[in-house]
Design an enzyme around this catalytic site. Structure first.
Site, PDB file in Angstrom:
ATOM      1  N   HIS A  82       0.840  -1.204   0.000  1.00  0.00           N
ATOM      2  CA  HIS A  82       0.000   0.000   0.000  1.00  0.00           C
ATOM      3  C   HIS A  82       0.870   1.247   0.000  1.00  0.00           C
ATOM      4  O   HIS A  82       1.812   1.357   0.776  1.00  0.00           O
ATOM      5  CB  HIS A  82      -0.907   0.023   1.234  1.00  0.00           C
ATOM      6  CG  HIS A  82      -1.771   1.234   1.273  1.00  0.00           C
ATOM      7  ND1 HIS A  82      -2.969   1.299   0.608  1.00  0.00           N
ATOM      8  CD2 HIS A  82      -1.590   2.446   1.858  1.00  0.00           C
ATOM      9  CE1 HIS A  82      -3.493   2.504   0.790  1.00  0.00           C
ATOM     10  NE2 HIS A  82      -2.681   3.219   1.546  1.00  0.00           N
ATOM     11  N   ASP A 161     -15.076   3.240   7.139  1.00  0.00           N
ATOM     12  CA  ASP A 161     -14.048   4.155   6.627  1.00  0.00           C
ATOM     13  C   ASP A 161     -14.597   5.019   5.504  1.00  0.00           C
ATOM     14  O   ASP A 161     -14.245   6.195   5.392  1.00  0.00           O
ATOM     15  CB  ASP A 161     -12.819   3.385   6.137  1.00  0.00           C
ATOM     16  CG  ASP A 161     -11.750   4.344   5.624  1.00  0.00           C
ATOM     17  OD1 ASP A 161     -11.229   5.119   6.446  1.00  0.00           O
ATOM     18  OD2 ASP A 161     -11.479   4.357   4.412  1.00  0.00           O
ATOM     19  N   ARG A 168     -14.291  13.291   7.114  1.00  0.00           N
ATOM     20  CA  ARG A 168     -12.997  13.919   7.446  1.00  0.00           C
ATOM     21  C   ARG A 168     -12.571  14.894   6.354  1.00  0.00           C
ATOM     22  O   ARG A 168     -12.025  15.955   6.634  1.00  0.00           O
ATOM     23  CB  ARG A 168     -11.929  12.835   7.640  1.00  0.00           C
ATOM     24  CG  ARG A 168     -12.101  12.057   8.932  1.00  0.00           C
ATOM     25  CD  ARG A 168     -11.239  10.815   8.937  1.00  0.00           C
ATOM     26  NE  ARG A 168      -9.831  11.125   8.805  1.00  0.00           N
ATOM     27  CZ  ARG A 168      -8.931  10.320   8.214  1.00  0.00           C
ATOM     28  NH1 ARG A 168      -9.303   9.155   7.720  1.00  0.00           N
ATOM     29  NH2 ARG A 168      -7.674  10.675   8.145  1.00  0.00           N
ATOM     30  N   SER A 183      -7.473   4.152   9.154  1.00  0.00           N
ATOM     31  CA  SER A 183      -8.174   4.134   7.871  1.00  0.00           C
ATOM     32  C   SER A 183      -7.459   3.200   6.891  1.00  0.00           C
ATOM     33  O   SER A 183      -8.070   2.323   6.271  1.00  0.00           O
ATOM     34  CB  SER A 183      -8.232   5.570   7.329  1.00  0.00           C
ATOM     35  OG  SER A 183      -8.528   5.610   5.969  1.00  0.00           O
ATOM     36  N   LYS A 187      -8.503  -1.172   5.974  1.00  0.00           N
ATOM     37  CA  LYS A 187      -8.774  -1.643   4.606  1.00  0.00           C
ATOM     38  C   LYS A 187      -7.806  -2.756   4.211  1.00  0.00           C
ATOM     39  O   LYS A 187      -8.194  -3.735   3.581  1.00  0.00           O
ATOM     40  CB  LYS A 187      -8.689  -0.468   3.623  1.00  0.00           C
ATOM     41  CG  LYS A 187      -9.884   0.485   3.775  1.00  0.00           C
ATOM     42  CD  LYS A 187      -9.771   1.693   2.883  1.00  0.00           C
ATOM     43  CE  LYS A 187      -8.781   2.689   3.404  1.00  0.00           C
ATOM     44  NZ  LYS A 187      -8.865   4.040   2.907  1.00  0.00           N
TER      45      LYS A 187
HETATM   46  N1  URA Z   1      -5.444   7.209   2.721  1.00  0.00           N
HETATM   47  C1  URA Z   1      -6.430   6.534   3.356  1.00  0.00           C
HETATM   48  O1  URA Z   1      -6.859   5.477   2.930  1.00  0.00           O
HETATM   49  N2  URA Z   1      -6.932   7.076   4.491  1.00  0.00           N
HETATM   50  C2  URA Z   1      -6.482   8.230   5.017  1.00  0.00           C
HETATM   51  O2  URA Z   1      -6.966   8.630   6.049  1.00  0.00           O
HETATM   52  C3  URA Z   1      -5.467   8.932   4.340  1.00  0.00           C
HETATM   53  C4  URA Z   1      -4.943   8.380   3.190  1.00  0.00           C
END
Ligand code: URA
Length: 433
Positions: A82, A161, A168, A183, A187
Site C-alpha cells: 500500500h 471508513d 474527514r 483508515s 482496509k
Molecule cells: N489514505 C487513506 O486510505 N486514508 C487516510 O486517512 C489517508 C490516506
C-alpha cells in the site's frame, strides 16, 4: 452509552475503552450516530490523539464494519502493498507483476485518485476494456491461475471508513496520524492479506509533509499490523518530486511498461526493487534481501514480469496489445514543450503543483463524479540534481485543452533552479520493521 459523554471524554484527554470504540463504529456504520457528533469526536481525536491500544481497537472495529475477505483459498503467503499516495506513483503496476513473477501471489485492491494524487485503478482503466471490478470468486481464481490481480475495493469493504473518510475530507480532520493509520490498516486487513508492505511517502506531494511525521505514521501502522499478527514493514520514500518522469494515467502505464522492459527511470526501479525484496522475504520466498533483489531483477531481464502484466490485463478483459505495443495508447491533441528560463541546477520540483496541473488538464478529479481524460499529463525531462541550460526543455505537457498562461506559470514556478550543484535525493530513506 451516550455518544455525547464519549465526545466529552475524548475532548478531556481520557482514553476510550474497547466497548466504547466498538459502540461508536457500529452506531456510525448503522447510521444511528449523526455526522455532526462523529465530526466532533474526530476533531477531538485530531487535537488529543489516540494511544496505540485505542488505535488498534479502532482499526479492528472499522475492519469488521463490513466484509472481511477470506484469501485462504489462494495458495501461499499473500503480501499486500500500500502506498500512502503521491504524484507519478505507478509502483503497483511495476511491483505487482515483478513480485508475482517471482512466484508470490499478489491479490491487490487499489483505489482511485483524488485531488493531486493519482490512483492505480484510473491508470489501469486507460487500457481499453479492462475490468477492475471482479467478484470475490473471480478475483481469487485469477490469483490462483496467473498469480496477479489488481481490482477495486468492493463497496462492502470497511463501510465505516467510507463514511468517516468522506466526513474527514470536509471537516479538516484528515491529517491525524491515528485516523490515517486506522483508515489505511482497516482496509488492508479487511482485504485479507497475511503480510503488508507500506510505502509511506513524505514531502511536498504527499499527505505527510515531513519525514518525522511519515516515520510516526509508519510506526503506528506497523504497531497495528503486529498487534493483529501481520508481518508489517514500511519504506519511507521521498515525494518531494514526482516518482519517475510520467504524471497522468496512460503516460504512467506506458512508463510502467518501459520499466518492466528494462528502460524505466532509476528512482521508480529502485523503489520497486527495495519494496519488492522485503515482500519476497515477508512471503518467505527467500530469507535474504540480496537474493530477493536478484530474483526481482531477473524478472525484468527474462521478461517474465512484463508477461505477468500482459496476462493480468488479458484475464481482466483488457486489450493486452497495448502492453506489447504501447504506441497504441491514444495521444492528446497537443504536446507542448516547456523551456527553462534559467541556467543552473534543479534544486526543487514541487510534486504537489505538478499533480494539480495534471488534474486541471483533466488527468484527475476535483469531484468524485468528474470524468478522467486518460491521455493528458506531464513528462519530466529534468528532475532534482539535473543541470539545465536556459532554453532547454524542462518537461512536456500532454493536453487536449492547450496550455494557458496561468498553468504555464504554475509549471515554471514549480522548478527552483540554483547556481550551485545539487545532489540527487535518495528515493528511500529507511525501511522500518
Ligand atoms: N489514505 C487513506 O486510505 N486514508 C487516510 O486517512 C489517508 C490516506
Amino acid at each position: 452509552m451516550r455518544i455525547v459523554d464519549l465526545i466529552e471524554k475524548k475532548k478531556n484527554g481520557e482514553t476510550l475503552s474497547q466497548e466504547e470504540i466498538h459502540y461508536i463504529i457500529e452506531e456510525y456504520t448503522k447510521g444511528t450516530l449523526a455526522d455532526y457528533q462523529m465530526s466532533a469526536l474526530l476533531m477531538a481525536i485530531c487535537f488529543v490523539g489516540l494511544n496505540d491500544e485505542e488505535t488498534a481497537i479502532l482499526t479492528d472495529a472499522m475492519m469488521h464494519s463490513g466484509d472481511v475477505i477470506d484469501l485462504s483459498s489462494i495458495h501461499g503467503i499473500k503480501v499486500d502493498k500500500h502506498s500512502t499516495g503521491g504524484v507519478g506513483d505507478k509502483t503497483s503496476l511495476v511491483l505487482g507483476p515483478m513480485v508475482a513473477a517471482c512466484g508470490v501471489p499478489v491479490a491487490k485492491m487499489s483505489g482511485r485518485g483524488l485531488g493531486h494524487t493519482g490512483g492505480t485503478l484510473d491508470k489501469l482503466e486507460s487500457i481499453p476494456n479492462i475490468d477492475v471490478y471482479l467478484t470475490e470468486e473471480a478475483f481469487i481464481n485469477q490469483v490462483n491461475n496467473i498469480g496477479l490481480a489488481i481490482i477495486g475495493q468492493s463497496a462492502q469493504l470497511v463501510p465505516a471508513d467510507k463514511k468517516m473518510y468522506a466526513l474527514r475530507d470536509v471537516t479538516a480532520t484528515v491529517p491525524s496520524i491515528p485516523l490515517i493509520a486506522s483508515s489505511i490498516m482497516s482496509k488492508k486487513l479487511a482485504a485479507g492479506s497475511d503480510a503488508i508492505l507500506l510505502d509511506v511517502k513524505y514531502g511536498d506531494g504527499a499527505f505527510m509533509k515531513t519525514k518525522a511525521d511519515a516515520k510516526k505514521l509508519a510506526e503506528t501502522m506497523i504497531t497495528i499490523g503486529k498487534s493483529l499478527n501481520r508481518d508489517t514493514r514500511a519504506t519511507l520514500s521521498n515525494m518531494n518530486q514526482p516518482l519517475g518522469n510520467a504524471i497522468g494515467n496512460s503516460l504512467e502505464v506506458k512508463e510502467a511498461i518501459e520499466t518492466l522492459n528494462g528502460h524505466g527511470p532509476q528512482d521508480l526501479l529502485e523503489l520497486c526493487l527495495e519494496a519488492g525484496s522485503h515482500m519476497l522475504v515477508q512471503a518467505k520466498r527467500t530469507n535474504s534481501l540480496d537474493k530477493a533483489r536478484k530474483m526481482l531483477e531477473q524478472t525484468i531481464t527474462d521478461q517474465t514480469a512484463i508477461k505477468k502484466l500482459e496476462d493480468m490485463v488479458n484475464a481482466q478483459g483488457g486489450d493486452s496489445s497495448y502492453i506489447t505495443n504501447p504506441s497504441k495508447f491514444h495521444l492528446p491533441k497537443q504536446i507542448v514543450k516547456v523551456k527553462s528560463r534559467k541556467t543552473g541546477y534543479i534544486k526543487d520540483l514541487h510534486a504537489h503543483t505538478l499533480g494539480i496541473v495534471s488534474m486541471k488538464l483533466g488527468g484527475g478529479r476535483e469531484k468524485t463524479e468528474d470524468k478522467i481524460d486518460y491521455s493528458v499529463g506531464i513528462i519530466l525531462h529534468k528532475k532534482i540534481g539535473d543541470y539545465v541550460e536556459e532554453g532547454e526543455h524542462l518537461l512536456e505537457v500532454h493536453t487536449n485543452t492547450g496550455l494557458n498562461e496561468e498553468l504555464l506559470n504554475e509549471i515554471l514556478a514549480s522548478y527552483e533552479i540554483v547556481e550551485e550543484k545539487v545532489k540527487k535525493p535518495l528515493i528511500i530513506d529507511e525501511v522500518i520493521f
